[in-house]
Design a protein around this motif. Sequence first.
Motif, PDB file in Angstrom:
ATOM      1  N   LEU A   7       0.970  -1.406  -0.048  1.00 35.66           N
ATOM      2  CA  LEU A   7       0.014   0.024   0.148  1.00 35.66           C
ATOM      3  C   LEU A   7       0.770   1.154   0.034  1.00 35.66           C
ATOM      4  N   SER A   8       0.504   2.168  -0.773  1.00 34.07           N
ATOM      5  CA  SER A   8       1.198   3.678  -0.777  1.00 34.07           C
ATOM      6  C   SER A   8       0.128   4.524  -0.095  1.00 34.07           C
ATOM      7  N   TRP A   9       0.622   5.301   1.169  1.00 30.52           N
ATOM      8  CA  TRP A   9      -0.035   6.097   1.960  1.00 30.52           C
ATOM      9  C   TRP A   9      -0.100   7.664   1.654  1.00 30.52           C
ATOM     10  N   VAL A  10      -1.195   8.187   2.105  1.00 32.86           N
ATOM     11  CA  VAL A  10      -1.010   9.750   2.270  1.00 32.86           C
ATOM     12  C   VAL A  10      -1.965   9.855   3.437  1.00 32.86           C
ATOM     13  N   ALA A  11      -1.082  10.221   4.628  1.00 32.75           N
ATOM     14  CA  ALA A  11      -2.030  10.559   5.968  1.00 32.75           C
ATOM     15  C   ALA A  11      -1.748  11.811   6.488  1.00 32.75           C
ATOM     16  N   ILE A  12      -2.900  12.492   6.910  1.00 33.83           N
ATOM     17  CA  ILE A  12      -2.847  14.018   6.994  1.00 33.83           C
ATOM     18  C   ILE A  12      -3.294  14.016   8.719  1.00 33.83           C
ATOM     19  N   PRO A  13      -2.626  14.509   9.776  1.00 28.93           N
ATOM     20  CA  PRO A  13      -3.292  14.713  11.016  1.00 28.93           C
ATOM     21  C   PRO A  13      -3.861  16.005  11.372  1.00 28.93           C
ATOM     22  N   GLU A  14      -5.026  15.736  11.884  1.00 31.83           N
ATOM     23  CA  GLU A  14      -5.995  16.799  12.110  1.00 31.83           C
ATOM     24  C   GLU A  14      -6.343  16.749  13.623  1.00 31.83           C
ATOM     25  N   GLY A  15      -5.984  17.516  14.682  1.00 29.22           N
ATOM     26  CA  GLY A  15      -6.478  17.357  15.972  1.00 29.22           C
ATOM     27  C   GLY A  15      -6.257  15.901  16.359  1.00 29.22           C
ATOM     28  N   ASP A  16      -7.330  15.311  16.873  1.00 33.02           N
ATOM     29  CA  ASP A  16      -6.960  13.818  17.619  1.00 33.02           C
ATOM     30  C   ASP A  16      -7.394  12.746  16.411  1.00 33.02           C
ATOM     31  N   LYS A  17      -7.187  13.102  15.129  1.00 34.67           N
ATOM     32  CA  LYS A  17      -7.705  12.304  14.216  1.00 34.67           C
ATOM     33  C   LYS A  17      -6.509  12.190  13.106  1.00 34.67           C
ATOM     34  N   VAL A  18      -6.217  11.254  12.500  1.00 30.04           N
ATOM     35  CA  VAL A  18      -5.552  11.203  11.129  1.00 30.04           C
ATOM     36  C   VAL A  18      -6.434  10.545  10.080  1.00 30.04           C
ATOM     37  N   TYR A  19      -6.365  11.473   9.099  1.00 26.53           N
ATOM     38  CA  TYR A  19      -7.077  10.942   7.631  1.00 26.53           C
ATOM     39  C   TYR A  19      -6.175  10.325   6.895  1.00 26.53           C
ATOM     40  N   CYS A  20      -6.493   9.567   6.315  1.00 24.88           N
ATOM     41  CA  CYS A  20      -5.702   8.561   5.435  1.00 24.88           C
ATOM     42  C   CYS A  20      -6.250   7.918   4.164  1.00 24.88           C
ATOM     43  N   SER A  21      -5.212   7.854   3.243  1.00 29.89           N
ATOM     44  CA  SER A  21      -5.696   7.309   2.049  1.00 29.89           C
ATOM     45  C   SER A  21      -4.738   6.304   1.386  1.00 29.89           C
ATOM     46  N   ALA A  22      -4.984   5.263   1.150  1.00 28.74           N
ATOM     47  CA  ALA A  22      -4.092   4.419   0.580  1.00 28.74           C
ATOM     48  C   ALA A  22      -4.334   3.763  -0.717  1.00 28.74           C
ATOM     49  N   ARG A  23      -3.455   3.524  -1.529  1.00 29.53           N
ATOM     50  CA  ARG A  23      -3.415   2.786  -2.937  1.00 29.53           C
ATOM     51  C   ARG A  23      -2.796   1.601  -3.009  1.00 29.53           C
ATOM     52  N   ASP A  24      -3.596   0.619  -3.511  1.00 28.45           N
ATOM     53  CA  ASP A  24      -2.759  -0.767  -3.870  1.00 28.45           C
ATOM     54  C   ASP A  24      -1.748  -0.899  -4.914  1.00 28.45           C
ATOM     55  N   VAL A  25      -0.380  -1.160  -4.584  1.00 22.56           N
ATOM     56  CA  VAL A  25       0.492  -0.722  -5.613  1.00 22.56           C
ATOM     57  C   VAL A  25       1.171  -2.204  -5.880  1.00 22.56           C
ATOM     58  N   THR A  26       0.663  -3.296  -5.149  1.00 22.16           N
ATOM     59  CA  THR A  26       1.218  -4.602  -5.436  1.00 22.16           C
ATOM     60  C   THR A  26       1.240  -4.957  -6.713  1.00 22.16           C
ATOM     61  N   GLU A  27       0.429  -4.770  -7.668  1.00 24.74           N
ATOM     62  CA  GLU A  27       0.745  -5.062  -9.090  1.00 24.74           C
ATOM     63  C   GLU A  27       2.142  -4.310  -9.709  1.00 24.74           C
ATOM     64  N   GLU A  28       2.166  -2.981  -9.231  1.00 24.24           N
ATOM     65  CA  GLU A  28       3.374  -2.216  -9.651  1.00 24.24           C
ATOM     66  C   GLU A  28       4.604  -2.637  -9.226  1.00 24.24           C
ATOM     67  N   LYS A  29       4.448  -3.232  -7.855  1.00 24.28           N
ATOM     68  CA  LYS A  29       5.923  -3.638  -7.433  1.00 24.28           C
ATOM     69  C   LYS A  29       6.104  -5.098  -8.090  1.00 24.28           C
ATOM     70  N   GLU A  30       5.158  -5.765  -8.220  1.00 27.72           N
ATOM     71  CA  GLU A  30       5.326  -7.111  -8.905  1.00 27.72           C
ATOM     72  C   GLU A  30       5.938  -7.024 -10.255  1.00 27.72           C
ATOM     73  N   GLY A  31       5.289  -6.127 -11.030  1.00 27.26           N
ATOM     74  CA  GLY A  31       5.842  -5.830 -12.419  1.00 27.26           C
ATOM     75  C   GLY A  31       7.094  -5.175 -12.370  1.00 27.26           C
ATOM     76  N   ALA A  32       7.667  -4.483 -11.419  1.00 24.71           N
ATOM     77  CA  ALA A  32       9.140  -3.910 -11.531  1.00 24.71           C
ATOM     78  C   ALA A  32      10.031  -5.122 -11.181  1.00 24.71           C
ATOM     79  N   GLU A  33       9.614  -6.000 -10.092  1.00 28.30           N
ATOM     80  CA  GLU A  33      10.311  -7.390  -9.944  1.00 28.30           C
ATOM     81  C   GLU A  33      10.232  -8.239 -11.109  1.00 28.30           C
ATOM     82  N   ALA A  34       9.168  -8.226 -11.861  1.00 31.33           N
ATOM     83  CA  ALA A  34       9.308  -9.159 -13.129  1.00 31.33           C
ATOM     84  C   ALA A  34      10.301  -8.282 -14.385  1.00 31.33           C
ATOM     85  N   LEU A  35      10.112  -7.392 -14.372  1.00 35.31           N
ATOM     86  CA  LEU A  35      10.997  -6.499 -15.284  1.00 35.31           C
ATOM     87  C   LEU A  35      12.365  -6.760 -14.962  1.00 35.31           C
TER      88      LEU A  35
END
Length: 820
Positions: A406-434
């Motif tokens: 997973l590739s993350w963006v996490a922004i702290p705001e007060g007593d919360k952390v708002y996060c967004s993650a993107r699945d990059v498994t295929e990209e990683k496997e493609g790089a390894e296959a290359l």
Amino acid sequence: MNVECIPAQLRFLEGGGEMGQMIRAHDWSATPLGPPADWPQSLRTSVRLMLNTGHPIFIIWGLDGLCFYNDAFRPSLGHELHPSSLGRPAREVWAEVWDSIGWQIDQVMRGDGATWNENRLIPMTRNGVREDVYWTYSYGPIDDDRASRGVGGILVICHETTAQMLLAAQLKTSQERLQLALSGGRGIGIWDWDVQADRVVVDERFARLYSVDRAKAAVGSSIAEFFTAMHSDDADRVQRSIAEAMKTGRLFSEEYRLVSAQGKETWVLAEGRCELSADGVPIRFPGVSFDITERKLTELRLQDLNADLERRVIERTLERGRTWQISRELLGVINLQGYFEASNPAWQTILGWSETEMASKVFFDLVHPDDVPKTRAAWIAATERGIPVLRFENRYVCKDDSHRWLSWVAIPEGDKVYCSARDVTEEKEGAEALQAAESALRQAQKMEAVGQLTGGLAHDFNNLLGAIGGSLEVVERNVATGKLERIDRYLAMARASVKRAAALTHRLLAFSRLQTLDPKPVNMNRLVADMEDLIRRTMGPAVHVEVVGASGLWPTLVDPGQLENALLNLCINGRDAMPDGGRLTIETANQWFDDRLAKERDLDPGQYVSLCVTDTGVGMPAHVAAKAFDPFFTTKPMGSGTGLGLSMTYGFARQSGGQARIYSEVGQGTTLCIYLPKHNEDVVENIQRQSLCGGQTGDGEVILVIDDEPIIRTLVVELLQDAGYLALEAPDGPSGLRVLQNAGRIDLLITDVGLPGGMNGRQVADAARLMRPELKVLFITGYAENAVVGNGHVEKWMSVVTKPFDLDMLEHKIKEMLVT
């Protein structure tokens, strides 16, 4: 000169070091001044004073202005003016600066009084460099009643102040730059802390900002007073950093906030370094502070802007429920305890965890164990220091125990952390296959090269074995039928094929850098000269051969026979590239490669000798030049060459510690260069070679032969016996050592390198040398690992003959070793 050697009337010339000796040795009778015994008393007194003082003194005497000076003045002249200035007219000596000093000399000689100059700039050339030179000097008159105006000469007492003036100029420039920096709106001020007395002296700007009384700060105040204006959240950190700097002597550099009486905050960058005593006690701590408020506020605004932007994106996404539900991005809100308060359906779609399961676990429980440390560091940075996390990657465990990247963006705001993650498994496997595909491609290219090598080798050896076998079969038939008249012809054909096979194996070993070398100090110019006639005959009348040998060429340590073969190969390649004739140039040169040039040629930096062969032929395109050193690669028609000539040259150069390079352009010709390391010993010619040629036979010398191949051992022993030597033999190393222990006289050991019985030939030779330190050793081998014979080189009283060998050549080598 001893005092006893100086006549009484010349005692004024005593002492003076080097200049005293030069003045005493000078032929003064050839000058208008005449012999020293006739010099005026005032000059004698001045010279005595000059020679016996450590102060720089220069004397100008008479209308001709003849020059004298002492040892202390000598370094100021440089090699342009010392020692040639002694006894010469001042106008000639100081011609370069006469416009600056000549009028002063004339003034004193006219009787118009002395001159004084302080820190005067007089540019002059010394030691080949034009430089600005500063002097403090005086020109004082030397009285002489015989002179027309009562002045016989000038006593120059001087002191060069160049170093002091340059230092003063540098100090002035540094002070001006410091003041400019401090007054440019960014500087706060400077401090100087006497640690032992706990007294800090600062300038006005520093005191004003730290709310310290200016009069008190100017004479010194306690360090504690300067912490009263420091922000309470920063004080402990700054004090710890100061303590560390005082302990280690390393640079102190901290950013912190100062708070004025009105509550205004100012950001400060303070830097300094503590001076420690020999036993590590802090003595003095000077430094400077800068106002970085504007930069810091800009950074904070930018950070807040970025964080706010990311937060708004996430909030907007959260607000849009439909997007939250269908997004492939993994969205969530995490509280400070590490639990997901909200997570969208993508978590279950991609990882298999439902929203309830996500909320029941601390998110660290879902992180791959290997990624927990770096994930914890990112979490602390976000929650404790408010730093947004951007493009952070880690692995999350799926419900089926697999994991995904997973590739993350996490922004702290007060007593919360708002996060967004993107699945990059295929990209990683493609790089390894290359990467795997690229590795497989490189392996396939290697196998293709190996196939080309083995195919070419099998083709050439099948031809050679066919020629050898066919010739021997014809000889066998003729002997059986009694037809002996043509046997010599077929034996010669078999021998020629054997030599071609030997040459082919030698080239393969050269390419693989496993051939056994017999290096000697070689003068490359002499080697080229010895081969020049052979090369001209080989090139033919259509090729003009030119040899350009560098003067003062360094020697190199190399196997001369292999170098001759390499040179001949290069020349033949050049000839073949000029089917209609042309010019072939053989050139030698000394080369000195720095780090950059050596890296371009894949060499270590240092000194090398180059041998280059240049033709004016058809040249090579880049893709052909790139393969020219590959084994069995050739652009010649089938049957015109094996394609091993250049690969042999390349392997020989690399094994000798050097390199081979090609420089070519289509239609313009080709240059092939061999670079070999410089050797630091002179070349010693072998003056005995001619005396060894001829029909000499042995005189009862004892030679031990060790070889596990019975046929070769028998051939060598019979050769030795026919030549008049006493031959002993052994099939392996241990039995050979027993012969060495029990036999009386042994003049030469001949041993194969690859032997059975647990000892190779080099180990046998080393053991034999322990018993017989001056025993000469001749290795006979068809293949030798570098380590066996000393990285491809042999030692004193050792030599090598490679299989298959010519018996006449072996006999000559044996005679040569026994004589030398």
